[in-house]
Structure formats: C-alpha cells, structure tokens
Scaffold this motif. Structure first.
Motif, PDB file in Angstrom:
ATOM      1  N   SER A   1      26.068  -0.500  -7.823  1.00  0.00           N
ATOM      2  CA  SER A   1      25.762  -0.871  -6.447  1.00  0.00           C
ATOM      3  C   SER A   1      24.750  -0.234  -6.086  1.00  0.00           C
ATOM      4  O   SER A   1      23.860  -0.488  -5.163  1.00  0.00           O
ATOM      5  N   ARG A   2      24.404   1.004  -6.675  1.00  0.00           N
ATOM      6  CA  ARG A   2      23.375   1.909  -6.261  1.00  0.00           C
ATOM      7  C   ARG A   2      22.507   1.837  -7.258  1.00  0.00           C
ATOM      8  O   ARG A   2      21.250   2.889  -7.018  1.00  0.00           O
ATOM      9  N   GLY A   3      22.318   1.153  -8.367  1.00  0.00           N
ATOM     10  CA  GLY A   3      21.315   1.029  -9.092  1.00  0.00           C
ATOM     11  C   GLY A   3      21.256   2.129 -10.321  1.00  0.00           C
ATOM     12  O   GLY A   3      20.368   2.629 -10.618  1.00  0.00           O
ATOM     13  N   VAL A   4      22.607   2.634 -10.349  1.00  0.00           N
ATOM     14  CA  VAL A   4      22.670   3.893 -11.437  1.00  0.00           C
ATOM     15  C   VAL A   4      23.444   3.529 -12.554  1.00  0.00           C
ATOM     16  O   VAL A   4      24.495   2.645 -12.528  1.00  0.00           O
ATOM     17  N   GLN A   5      22.919   3.845 -13.861  1.00  0.00           N
ATOM     18  CA  GLN A   5      23.753   3.463 -15.056  1.00  0.00           C
ATOM     19  C   GLN A   5      24.593   4.437 -15.582  1.00  0.00           C
ATOM     20  O   GLN A   5      24.347   5.701 -15.028  1.00  0.00           O
ATOM     21  N   LEU A   6      25.589   4.122 -16.265  1.00  0.00           N
ATOM     22  CA  LEU A   6      26.316   5.189 -16.764  1.00  0.00           C
ATOM     23  C   LEU A   6      26.458   5.116 -18.478  1.00  0.00           C
ATOM     24  O   LEU A   6      26.357   3.994 -19.004  1.00  0.00           O
TER      25      LEU A   6
END
Length: 220
Positions: free
Chosen positions: A99-104
């Motif tokens: 939702s925050r535009g961060v990948q894992l």
C-alpha cells in the motif's frame, strides 16, 4: 505497523528507490554476520538490526525501518521468518508495504514481491492462513459445544476454559491484539488480560505452543 514518516536527514540516500535491509537475531549472543553479509551482497544501502525474539512486538529497529521507507524502496530480509512473527503477521506487513509502494525481497527464499511469481506466493500464503484460521475456529467451536453437552459439575464456569485458552494463545501468536481476541472469543478485554496475567504468574510463555496444531484440538 503504520507509522508517521520521519524527517529525512541522510543526504546520501539513493534516488529512485533504495534497498533497506532488516536483520534480526533472537538474542544478543547470536551472530549477525551471516545475515549482514547476505544483505550487503543484495545491495542494501542501509541495514536495521534488532536483537529480539520473533514473537516480540517491541522491535525498535523494525519500527524505525518502517518509518524510514519511501515509495519505490525495497525492504530486504535474509529470510521471511526474520520479519514476521507469524504467517498472518507477515502477510499484514506485506500488504502494508504494498500500500506504501514498497517491495519486499527475501534473499534466502528467493522471493520478490515486485515479480508476478512473488505476488502469487503471498496470495497463496494469505489463502492458507485464512483456511487455517477458519479450520481452527470450527474445531474450537466443536470442542466448546461438546464440553457444554457433557455438562460441568460444581463450581463457577470459567470464562476461559482449556479450549478457549488454546485458541487465545493461537490468536495471540498470530499477532492479534487483546481487544481483537476478546471480540473473536466473545469475552471482555479484561478477561483476556486476566488470562495472560495468570499465565505470567505461572511462568508460562503464551507463545511456547501457540503454533502447535495439537494444542488447538478440543480437550478430551
């Protein structure tokens, strides 16, 4: 783990998205070299390290990391179990990152949420977690019904019996708050707090067997 963003102070921060690593070891006696080497090799610009059990909610460096992340960044871990306290908790964190535009990215598991395959894996994880929770809820309800049918002799009925206690510890192990657990079980939050206080007084760790399917079966 929704946090307000912290003011940016590092002028050398990479533009266009940075790789930020998270390292966790259970105690201060464990060595972080293996994880740090892997995160460095993966191209992490900065690594946040916690010395705490995976079951602990208080992980200050993870809190700082989540406050530091920006859209376009990638959170890198050595293994998925370094990040989440449980499967449900891990899925919750992944959803927040998305939702925050961060990948894992998980180095050892070779999973990247930026790829279609990585996204599919977490959709499958979420489905399995929901299936497991529903199955346990049904087993617990069946155990409570069977106990009521057998009847109880003497004494005041306990608000938290063996079957409910097992389910409470399971939900707690999955990252649920006491308020949410109380709503799920159908008791007051005070009752849940008293239950955990009783465990603490008897030196019993509520997470010792929270992930063991055997404790979730109705008592015989």
């Amino acid at each position: 783990m929704t946090l307000e963003k912290q003011p940016e102070t590092d002028i050398a921060r990479p533009t266009g998205g940075a790789k930020l690593g998270y390292c966790r070891v259970s105690t201060g006696l464990q060595n972080t070299d293996l994880q740090l080497d892997a995160l460095t090799a993966a191209g992490c610009w900065r690594v946040f390290t916690d010395h705490a059990s995976g079951a602990k909610e208080d992980r200050p460096e993870l809190q700082k990391l989540f406050a530091y992340l920006r859209p376009g960044d990638t959170l890198v871990v050595w293994r998925l179990d370094r990040l989440g306290r449980s499967l449900l908790h891990l899925i919750k964190l992944v959803n927040e990152l998305e939702s925050r535009g961060v990948q894992l990215e998980s180095v050892n598991d070779r999973i990247e949420t930026s790829t279609p395959g990585g996204k599919l894996i977490f959709h499958i994880f979420a489905a399995i977690a929901e299936f497991e929770r529903n199955l346990i809820r049904e087993r617990t309800a069946a155990g409570l019904t069977a106990a009521r049918e057998r009847g109880r002799i003497g004494g005041r009925p306990r608000a938290v019996d063996a079957a409910k206690g097992n389910y409470i510890r399971y939900l707690y192990g999955q990252g649920m708050t006491k308020k949410r657990i109380a709503e799920e079980i159908g008791v007051s939050t005070k009752t849940i707090t008293r239950y955990f206080n009783t465990l603490e007084e008897n030196d019993f760790d509520p997470l010792d067997d929270a992930d063991d399917p055997a404790v979730l079966l109705p008592p015989r």
